[in-house]
Motif scaffolding. Structure first.
Motif, mmCIF file in Angstrom:
data_model
loop_
_atom_site.group_PDB
_atom_site.id
_atom_site.type_symbol
_atom_site.label_atom_id
_atom_site.label_comp_id
_atom_site.label_asym_id
_atom_site.label_seq_id
_atom_site.Cartn_x
_atom_site.Cartn_y
_atom_site.Cartn_z
ATOM 1 N N THR A 106 -13.842 5.304 -0.073
ATOM 2 C CA THR A 106 -14.474 6.323 -0.916
ATOM 3 C C THR A 106 -15.907 5.933 -1.276
ATOM 4 O O THR A 106 -16.850 6.700 -1.042
ATOM 5 N N ILE A 107 -16.057 4.734 -1.843
ATOM 6 C CA ILE A 107 -17.406 4.335 -2.296
ATOM 7 C C ILE A 107 -18.361 4.231 -1.099
ATOM 8 O O ILE A 107 -19.530 4.607 -1.189
ATOM 9 N N GLY A 108 -17.827 3.753 0.036
ATOM 10 C CA GLY A 108 -18.667 3.609 1.223
ATOM 11 C C GLY A 108 -19.248 4.927 1.691
ATOM 12 O O GLY A 108 -20.303 4.968 2.311
ATOM 13 N N SER A 109 -18.555 6.037 1.377
ATOM 14 C CA SER A 109 -18.999 7.319 1.946
ATOM 15 C C SER A 109 -19.663 8.258 0.944
ATOM 16 O O SER A 109 -20.040 9.365 1.316
ATOM 17 N N VAL A 110 -19.802 7.854 -0.328
ATOM 18 C CA VAL A 110 -20.283 8.824 -1.327
ATOM 19 C C VAL A 110 -21.805 9.003 -1.367
ATOM 20 O O VAL A 110 -22.293 9.895 -2.057
ATOM 21 N N MET A 111 -22.536 8.176 -0.638
ATOM 22 C CA MET A 111 -23.995 8.217 -0.751
ATOM 23 C C MET A 111 -24.580 9.637 -0.598
ATOM 24 O O MET A 111 -25.454 10.031 -1.381
ATOM 25 N N PRO A 112 -24.129 10.424 0.397
ATOM 26 C CA PRO A 112 -24.712 11.764 0.524
ATOM 27 C C PRO A 112 -24.567 12.589 -0.754
ATOM 28 O O PRO A 112 -25.464 13.374 -1.087
ATOM 29 N N LEU A 113 -23.454 12.418 -1.471
ATOM 30 C CA LEU A 113 -23.249 13.230 -2.682
ATOM 31 C C LEU A 113 -24.179 12.807 -3.817
ATOM 32 O O LEU A 113 -24.412 13.573 -4.753
ATOM 33 N N LEU A 114 -24.683 11.571 -3.745
ATOM 34 C CA LEU A 114 -25.687 11.144 -4.731
ATOM 35 C C LEU A 114 -27.071 11.639 -4.327
ATOM 36 O O LEU A 114 -27.892 12.009 -5.163
ATOM 37 N N LEU A 115 -27.311 11.652 -3.010
ATOM 38 C CA LEU A 115 -28.643 12.034 -2.513
ATOM 39 C C LEU A 115 -28.884 13.542 -2.600
ATOM 40 O O LEU A 115 -29.983 13.978 -2.937
ATOM 41 N N LEU A 116 -27.842 14.328 -2.286
ATOM 42 C CA LEU A 116 -28.026 15.785 -2.193
ATOM 43 C C LEU A 116 -28.619 16.397 -3.456
ATOM 44 O O LEU A 116 -29.631 17.096 -3.381
ATOM 45 N N PRO A 117 -28.012 16.144 -4.648
ATOM 46 C CA PRO A 117 -28.563 16.805 -5.842
ATOM 47 C C PRO A 117 -29.976 16.347 -6.159
ATOM 48 O O PRO A 117 -30.760 17.105 -6.720
ATOM 49 N N LEU A 118 -30.316 15.142 -5.775
ATOM 50 C CA LEU A 118 -31.627 14.597 -6.141
ATOM 51 C C LEU A 118 -32.726 15.011 -5.165
ATOM 52 O O LEU A 118 -33.853 15.295 -5.561
#
Lengths: 256, 218
Positions: A127-139
């Motif tokens: 899970t943690i390995g793949s969440v980066m896009p969800l942090l980047l998208l809103p920003l």
């Protein structure tokens, strides 16, 4: 009952289905209304939905096949969940493998995960390995679409090449392990040896052959199936060799 | 001044991304609570440290590369549901081509979003049905002594062999160097784990590809 396939795990899987369907329907409804405002015909919008569903069936079956192949280690539900949300087979397997290694399990996903703590840790790392896009998208998405997109389009070849090189580097580590990596000395079948190399070569040959076949007119439909079919056929080769070869050859591991 | 459709899509997208983020974290948390196991933070950290530098860097590259082609709504949906390069991107581009609209226009945005939403729902439903159909037979297939057991023991060579051949076919020139480097490292340190080896093979692969690009060899 196996904890990896319990009713609770299926409930989680069901919630993922509901979540993704609801989110997709929301975006579709909003886009549909705006399409009508722009003057796009209902017929065109319906055709888009129908052709996209048809377009998706084959690749979705291919993703299902990959879920099944790693289910031997992690059960069906966790791979199902992970490949339904930000899923990518190469990343999910690498993340799970890395977790198992951090517990000292050298055989990785070649062996069934029976320890609940290891299983839960794998779920966290995947899970943690793949969440980066969800942090980047809103920003950043709005800025990217306004500015960077134009620059990248100009350097598209370099960007494509670097993305491919990063993924090839990842694949290379696992290919090298199948050729020359040592497994756990107490476990048969988890280190590089006769069977792992035969499976690796078979998978590569099947893939190259199926990709070539899928270029022939009228059997282009084969293309999205080439990867999972190659995997399954190579696993079939491993199964066959284990049955017909003498035991000492089938279990030969040259690095222990 | 009123908000444009793109502004509204970005607002919905931000909300949906953050909701998805929370939802994703609830899954491993629910597994821990249900199984009453709490893996030590160090093992999770050790698992992550090997993959995060690569995965998160690739996430940045993918976002920058795919977003201009997918449109805003399509990008938000694609990055939540995954399988972008092998499914969502070609599906969105195919739909825009069929409808004769271009990316980065409002019409393209609408068509791409509808196509990717339809694709996401279809994928989710097909995988769910397949999992339910397979669940009764899987335990028999993976049991020790089953004729299928050796097949599941060789999942990793089968998976990365097939994936590798796909990339080999497209990027032959940059393929050999990282594989050769991985093998050479393992000849000296045979129990070097894959998660650690990745650092070396990815660095060598990126450096090799960059040099070849600069020298116009690829």
């Amino acid at each position: 009952m196996d904890f990896k396939e319990s009713g609770f795990m299926y409930l989680l899987g069901g919630l993922v289905v509901v979540f993704i369907t609801a989110q997709s329907l929301f975006f579709m409804r909003k886009a549909w209304s705006h399409g009508k405002e722009l003057g796009l015909s209902s017929a065109m919008l319906k055709k888009t939905v129908a052709s996209s569903i048809l377009f998706t069936v084959a690749p979705a079956l291919a993703i299902l096949a990959t879920v099944i192949t790693i289910a031997g280690a992690l059960g069906l539900v966790l791979p199902w969940i992970r490949l339904s949300m930000i899923g990518n087979i190469g990343y999910e397997v690498t993340a799970a493998h890395s977790t198992l290694e951090s517990f000292g399990i050298l055989g990785g996903l070649n062996l069934e995960v029976k320890d609940k703590t290891v299983f839960a840790a794998a779920a966290w790392v995947m899970t943690i390995g793949s969440v980066m896009p969800l942090l980047l998208l809103p920003l950043f998405l709005k800025k990217i679409q306004n500015k960077i997109g134009k620059t990248v389009t100009a350097n598209a070849k370099w960007a494509d090449l670097m993305a491919a090189a990063a993924f090839i580097g990842l694949i290379a580590a696992f290919i090298a392990r199948a050729i020359a990596g040592a497994g756990d000395k107490n476990i048969v079948g988890d280190g590089a040896g006769f069977l792992s190399v035969c499976t690796l070569i078979s998978a590569m040959l099947f893939m190259l052959a199926l990709q070539r076949l899928s270029k022939i007119p009228h059997i282009e439909w084969l293309e999205p199936f080439a990867m999972p079919l190659s995997m399954l056929l190579a696993m079939g080769v491993a199964m066959l060799l284990a049955q017909i070869l003498p035991q000492n050859l089938a279990t030969l591991e040259w690095r222990g | 001044m009123g908000k444009t459709y793109f502004d509204r899509v970005h607002r919905w997208g931000k909300i949906s991304s953050l909701t998805s983020l929370v939802f994703m974290f609830l899954i491993p948390l629910a597994i821990c609570v249900h199984l009453d196991v709490w893996p030590p933070a160090t093992t999770i950290f050790n698992g992550l440290i090997k993959i995060v530098p690569l995965f998160w860097t690739v996430a940045v590259i993918e976002l920058i590369t795919y977003a201009p082609m997918l449109g805003a709504g399509g990008t938000y949906l694609s990055f939540v549901t995954g399988n972008i390069s092998n499914l969502k991107l070609p599906c969105g581009l195919n739909a825009m081509h069929n409808a004769d609209v271009r990316p980065n226009t409002e019409e393209g945005e609408v068509i791409s979003t509808i196509a990717i939403a339809a694709s996401a729902i279809t994928t989710t439903v097909i995988i769910a049905i397949g999992v339910l159909l397979f669940s009764p037979v899987l335990p028999m297939m993976t049991a020790e002594g089953s004729p299928f057991a050796p097949a599941f023991q060789q999942v990793i060579p089968a998976l990365f062999g097939a994936l590798g051949a796909g990339y080999f076919a497209k990027h032959r020139k940059i393929f050999f160097l990282p594989v050769a480097m991985g093998v050479v490292v393992l000849l000296f340190v045979p129990d070097f784990q894959a998660g650690t080896l990745i650092f070396i093979t990815v660095a060598v692969s990126l450096a090799g590809a960059h040099i070849m690009y600069k020298k116009n060899m690829v």
